[in-house]
Design a protein around this motif. Sequence first.
Motif, PDB file in Angstrom:
ATOM      1  N   LEU A 173       2.284   5.348   7.563  1.00  0.00           N
ATOM      2  CA  LEU A 173       1.498   5.183   8.825  1.00  0.00           C
ATOM      3  C   LEU A 173       1.075   3.817   9.153  1.00  0.00           C
ATOM      4  N   LEU A 174       0.641   3.065   8.117  1.00  0.00           N
ATOM      5  CA  LEU A 174       0.152   1.927   8.183  1.00  0.00           C
ATOM      6  C   LEU A 174       1.225   1.170   9.135  1.00  0.00           C
TER       7      LEU A 174
ATOM      8  N   ILE B 178       0.787  -1.136   0.104  1.00  0.00           N
ATOM      9  CA  ILE B 178       0.100  -0.058   0.020  1.00  0.00           C
ATOM     10  C   ILE B 178       0.849   1.169   0.138  1.00  0.00           C
ATOM     11  N   THR B 179       1.911   1.210   0.740  1.00  0.00           N
ATOM     12  CA  THR B 179       2.758   2.351   0.648  1.00  0.00           C
ATOM     13  C   THR B 179       3.473   2.821  -0.679  1.00  0.00           C
ATOM     14  N   VAL B 180       4.018   1.327  -1.337  1.00  0.00           N
ATOM     15  CA  VAL B 180       4.486   1.622  -2.621  1.00  0.00           C
ATOM     16  C   VAL B 180       3.513   2.268  -3.738  1.00  0.00           C
ATOM     17  N   ALA B 181       2.262   1.876  -3.454  1.00  0.00           N
ATOM     18  CA  ALA B 181       0.968   2.113  -4.287  1.00  0.00           C
ATOM     19  C   ALA B 181       0.512   3.504  -4.030  1.00  0.00           C
ATOM     20  N   TYR B 182       0.510   3.875  -2.932  1.00  0.00           N
ATOM     21  CA  TYR B 182      -0.238   5.180  -2.543  1.00  0.00           C
ATOM     22  C   TYR B 182       0.524   6.293  -2.086  1.00  0.00           C
ATOM     23  N   GLY B 183       1.914   6.060  -1.834  1.00  0.00           N
ATOM     24  CA  GLY B 183       3.012   7.034  -1.402  1.00  0.00           C
ATOM     25  C   GLY B 183       3.327   6.766   0.214  1.00  0.00           C
TER      26      GLY B 183
END
Length: 54
Positions: free
Chosen positions: A33-34, A23-28
């Motif tokens: 924070l996840l 999710i961090t790679v996909a959304y920045g």
Amino acid sequence: MAVTVSWKVSAHTAVASGDAVVITVAYGWWAALLFLGVAAVGWSRVSLRDHPTA
């Protein structure tokens, strides 16, 4: 999963961290924070005595 018998590797934490990375790679960077949630999952596994602190 065979290593889990002796080392008690947490599949819950592994899945949570994998999801957080994707999710961090996909959304920045803000999605990083996840990883606070990953820490919470790890803490809960130790708190429930399902895994040792190591």
